[in-house]
Design an enzyme around this catalytic site. Structure first.
Site, PDB file in Angstrom:
ATOM      1  N   GLY A   1      68.892  72.749  19.511  1.00 31.70           N
ATOM      2  CA  GLY A   1      69.228  73.702  18.670  1.00 31.70           C
ATOM      3  C   GLY A   1      70.030  72.950  17.445  1.00 31.70           C
TER       4      GLY A   1
ATOM      5  N   ASN B   1      73.304  72.313  22.684  1.00 35.34           N
ATOM      6  CA  ASN B   1      73.700  73.014  21.673  1.00 35.34           C
ATOM      7  C   ASN B   1      73.171  74.264  21.286  1.00 35.34           C
ATOM      8  OD1 ASN B   1      75.605  73.399  19.130  1.00 35.34           O
ATOM      9  ND2 ASN B   1      73.442  73.144  18.338  1.00 35.34           N
TER      10      ASN B   1
ATOM     11  N   TYR C   1      78.062  86.957  26.757  1.00 36.63           N
ATOM     12  CA  TYR C   1      78.282  85.623  26.231  1.00 36.63           C
ATOM     13  C   TYR C   1      79.346  84.870  26.893  1.00 36.63           C
ATOM     14  CZ  TYR C   1      79.038  82.026  22.721  1.00 36.63           C
ATOM     15  OH  TYR C   1      79.103  80.969  21.842  1.00 36.63           O
ATOM     16  N   ALA C   2      80.464  85.433  27.092  1.00 40.28           N
ATOM     17  CA  ALA C   2      81.400  84.574  27.703  1.00 40.28           C
ATOM     18  C   ALA C   2      81.235  84.370  29.130  1.00 40.28           C
ATOM     19  CB  ALA C   2      82.729  85.681  27.732  1.00 40.28           C
TER      20      ALA C   2
ATOM     21  N   ALA D   1      78.094  83.905  30.572  1.00 44.97           N
ATOM     22  CA  ALA D   1      77.216  82.818  30.338  1.00 44.97           C
ATOM     23  C   ALA D   1      77.763  81.303  30.192  1.00 44.97           C
ATOM     24  CB  ALA D   1      76.193  83.016  29.717  1.00 44.97           C
TER      25      ALA D   1
ATOM     26  N   ILE E   1      84.031  78.113  14.155  1.00 45.64           N
ATOM     27  CA  ILE E   1      83.474  77.285  13.051  1.00 45.64           C
ATOM     28  C   ILE E   1      82.513  77.905  12.005  1.00 45.64           C
ATOM     29  CG2 ILE E   1      82.503  75.058  12.580  1.00 45.64           C
ATOM     30  CD1 ILE E   1      84.959  74.646  14.173  1.00 45.64           C
TER      31      ILE E   1
END
Length: 255
Positions: A14, A95, A161-162, A164, A194
């Site tokens: 990525g 990434n 998401y959290a 995983a 970021i």
């Protein structure tokens, strides 16, 4: 063929944009021959080639490799292509990520969980199966996973998401224990928010509210993450394994 036997090889998944691009460029400056990776097909393949071209224009060594790192056959082909063109992978930076939909728990189905696990568990497992045997044989290797502060502070609507990302940390720590006797270190880097290209639509007030919670008084940059990864893959980090480095300007101190 651009193989340079004097340089160790790093694969940054990525790395066509965002954090991955900054990490790839940093590792190239640190002396790695970098395999820049992104999905095949436009516009991703163009971004991959552009990052590789930028690295070469800066005096580094890089190759462009457009493969889907969640697909078993493509992962095998990716590692084979890197080995032919650059040499065996000695540093693996995981990434790659995909869409991160936001939805309340009642609307999140199992497929959405699996989509996140594909990037943060399946992809590392597939890539590990391809590169770890060589690392073990050489008794040296560096593996760095990019996780996220959401593991510590999961926002509403990001449960898949959290979850995983939490699994990714468990994978890292189990690998670290098993691979340490072979000179292979395995760590994670946990960025705060970021801002990169994918965050172009985030409202200014959201960014301002986040900034107000950062003791360092500034937003993090992709280079902040790249510097941390650069340390973890360096010879100086040979005795650091199974660790999670949070790069958030001290925001976790507010917990």
């Amino acid at each position: 063929m651009i193989r340079d036997g004097a340089r160790p090889v790093a694969l940054v998944t990525g790395s066509s944009r965002g954090l991955g691009s900054a990490i790839a460029r940093r590792l190239a400056r640190d002396g790695y021959a970098v395999a820049v990776n992104g999905l095949p097909g436009p516009p991703n393949d163009g971004h991959v080639r552009q990052v590789a071209d930028t690295i070469r224009s800066e005096g580094g060594v890089a190759g462009a490799f457009c493969f889907d790192v969640t697909d078993e056959r493509q992962v095998a082909a990716l590692v084979a292509a890197i080995t032919r063109e650059l040499g065996p992978v000695q540093a693996l930076v995981l990434n790659a990520t995909g869409p991160q939909p936001e939805a309340p728990l009642s609307e999140v189905d199992w497929r959405q969980h699996l989509d996140q696990l594909d990037f943060f568990v399946k992809s590392p497992v597939l890539l590990g199966r391809e590169v770890i045997p060589g690392m073990r044989a050489r008794r040296h290797g560096r593996i760095v996973q990019i996780d996220s502060e959401v593991v510590d502070r999961p926002p509403v609507g990001r449960s898949a998401y959290a979850t995983a990302k939490s699994a990714q940390i468990g994978l890292t720590r189990s690998w670290a224990r098993e691979l340490a006797p072979f000179g292979i270190t395995v760590n994670t880097v946990a960025p705060g928010f970021i801002p990169v290209e994918r965050h172009a639509d985030v409202a200014a007030q959201v960014k301002d509210a986040y900034l107000a919670s950062v003791p360092a008084g500034r937003m993090g940059t992709p280079e902040d993450i790249a510097h941390t990864v650069g340390f973890l893959v360096s010879p100086g980090a040979g005795f650091v394994t199974g660790q999670r480095l949070v790069v958030d300007g001290g925001r976790a101190l507010n917990s």
